[in-house]
Motif scaffolding. Sequence first.
Motif, PDB file in Angstrom:
ATOM      1  N   GLU A 293       0.837  -1.208   0.000  1.00 54.55           N
ATOM      2  CA  GLU A 293       0.000   0.000   0.000  1.00 54.55           C
ATOM      3  C   GLU A 293       0.867   1.252   0.000  1.00 54.55           C
ATOM      4  OE1 GLU A 293      -2.696  -0.147   3.260  1.00 54.55           O
ATOM      5  OE2 GLU A 293      -3.734  -1.961   2.549  1.00 54.55           O
ATOM      6  N   LEU A 294       1.919   1.239   0.816  1.00 56.17           N
ATOM      7  CA  LEU A 294       2.861   2.368   0.847  1.00 56.17           C
ATOM      8  C   LEU A 294       3.469   2.598  -0.531  1.00 56.17           C
ATOM      9  CD1 LEU A 294       4.880   4.403   2.204  1.00 56.17           C
ATOM     10  CD2 LEU A 294       6.351   2.408   2.583  1.00 56.17           C
ATOM     11  N   LEU A 295       3.946   1.530  -1.165  1.00 56.64           N
ATOM     12  CA  LEU A 295       4.600   1.652  -2.465  1.00 56.64           C
ATOM     13  C   LEU A 295       3.628   2.143  -3.532  1.00 56.64           C
ATOM     14  CD1 LEU A 295       6.730  -1.619  -2.327  1.00 56.64           C
ATOM     15  CD2 LEU A 295       7.566   0.739  -2.113  1.00 56.64           C
ATOM     16  N   ALA A 296       2.386   1.633  -3.486  1.00 50.83           N
ATOM     17  CA  ALA A 296       1.375   2.061  -4.455  1.00 50.83           C
ATOM     18  C   ALA A 296       1.085   3.559  -4.284  1.00 50.83           C
ATOM     19  CB  ALA A 296       0.105   1.245  -4.300  1.00 50.83           C
ATOM     20  N   HIS A 297       0.984   3.987  -3.021  1.00 53.39           N
ATOM     21  CA  HIS A 297       0.722   5.408  -2.745  1.00 53.39           C
ATOM     22  C   HIS A 297       1.883   6.273  -3.245  1.00 53.39           C
ATOM     23  CE1 HIS A 297      -0.499   9.050  -0.678  1.00 53.39           C
ATOM     24  NE2 HIS A 297       0.712   9.110  -0.131  1.00 53.39           N
ATOM     25  N   GLU A 298       3.102   5.849  -2.974  1.00 53.28           N
ATOM     26  CA  GLU A 298       4.266   6.642  -3.384  1.00 53.28           C
ATOM     27  C   GLU A 298       4.418   6.688  -4.896  1.00 53.28           C
ATOM     28  OE1 GLU A 298       6.244   8.510  -1.709  1.00 53.28           O
ATOM     29  OE2 GLU A 298       5.516   8.047   0.296  1.00 53.28           O
ATOM     30  N   GLU A 299       4.053   5.584  -5.585  1.00 52.55           N
ATOM     31  CA  GLU A 299       4.180   5.585  -7.040  1.00 52.55           C
ATOM     32  C   GLU A 299       3.195   6.552  -7.691  1.00 52.55           C
ATOM     33  OE1 GLU A 299       3.625   1.431  -7.763  1.00 52.55           O
ATOM     34  OE2 GLU A 299       5.780   0.998  -7.755  1.00 52.55           O
ATOM     35  N   ASP A 300       2.095   6.867  -6.963  1.00 50.11           N
ATOM     36  CA  ASP A 300       1.104   7.813  -7.487  1.00 50.11           C
ATOM     37  C   ASP A 300       1.511   9.262  -7.257  1.00 50.11           C
ATOM     38  OD1 ASP A 300      -0.530   5.798  -8.396  1.00 50.11           O
ATOM     39  OD2 ASP A 300      -1.722   5.713  -6.549  1.00 50.11           O
ATOM     40  N   GLN A 301       2.551   9.455  -6.442  1.00 46.30           N
ATOM     41  CA  GLN A 301       2.984  10.818  -6.138  1.00 46.30           C
ATOM     42  C   GLN A 301       3.974  11.310  -7.179  1.00 46.30           C
ATOM     43  OE1 GLN A 301       1.408  12.320  -3.502  1.00 46.30           O
ATOM     44  NE2 GLN A 301       0.350  10.320  -3.534  1.00 46.30           N
ATOM     45  N   PRO A 302       3.947  12.593  -7.532  1.00 45.44           N
ATOM     46  CA  PRO A 302       4.898  13.124  -8.503  1.00 45.44           C
ATOM     47  C   PRO A 302       6.314  13.131  -7.955  1.00 45.44           C
ATOM     48  CG  PRO A 302       3.583  14.905  -7.515  1.00 45.44           C
ATOM     49  CD  PRO A 302       3.007  13.603  -7.032  1.00 45.44           C
TER      50      PRO A 302
END
Length: 302
Positions: A293-302
Amino acid sequence: MPWVSTPHERPARFDVGVVGAGRVGAVLGAALARAGHVVTGVSAVSEASLERAATLLPGVPVKPIPEVVAGAHLVVLAVPDDALADLVAGLSATGTFTPGQLVLHTSGAHGIAVFETAAASDIVPLAVHPAMTFTGTALDLERLHDCCFGVTTVDLARPLAEALVIEMGGDPVWIAEEDRVTYHAALAHGSNHLVTLVAQAMQLLGQAGVEDPARVLEPLLSAALANTLQRGDAALTGPVARGDAGTVAGHVALLRTVAPDIRPTYLALARATAQRALLSGRLRASDADPLLELLAHEEDQP
């Protein structure tokens, strides 16, 4: 011309023409000469290739490509992947190939389908790719003794292709035509992307003030590589394997500031590592979920 041999026989001595005195062609030409074959011609254009030809193939005349090919029993086409198909088609269209001629290319990405335009020439097609990076120097000749070659050819020529590899000091590994791209993708992914990964790690250590990043990384990476080759996914250690989402979050936050160019690579590899650790049983689902979940959230961030 007799050319068929059993797997452990030495093939007949060949007159060899080498098309392309790049890092691979010049070295393989030298390896064949060392095995007792006679290199009758080599093509070279750039200053670097001319120097390699003079150093590794002393006394071998530099000729235009058609003259290198004409009359040779074995032709080695050591050219870039994207140039191979056009070269084969051109040599076939001009009648340069001769019936029964052995034509070997060194491309990892291609099998023998690339020779389809030369079908009317009645050549014997060989795809023989050394799974090694080359310096284009005599050092490579010794490294061939630890090198596997991906071999693809018609069934009748398989013993000959394997014998040639053994003569050059290598270990032949059979690759079916339909698996050639998979084979090459594996090598490119493992070796080329490893260079990027290690260079990025050295970059970060340099930013941390380490004067000799290679000295710090070498024992760690050497052990990791050896363990992985022996144990596969079971060799995995580190914060992702432990499900330490907080540690990974700290890495990602730091990278956003000090090395934004490395951050996407870290995220992609952390996700791939977590998924493999989960599937192999190294990481429990309860620990994997917050990390993913952390990685998915960070990948969505610019």
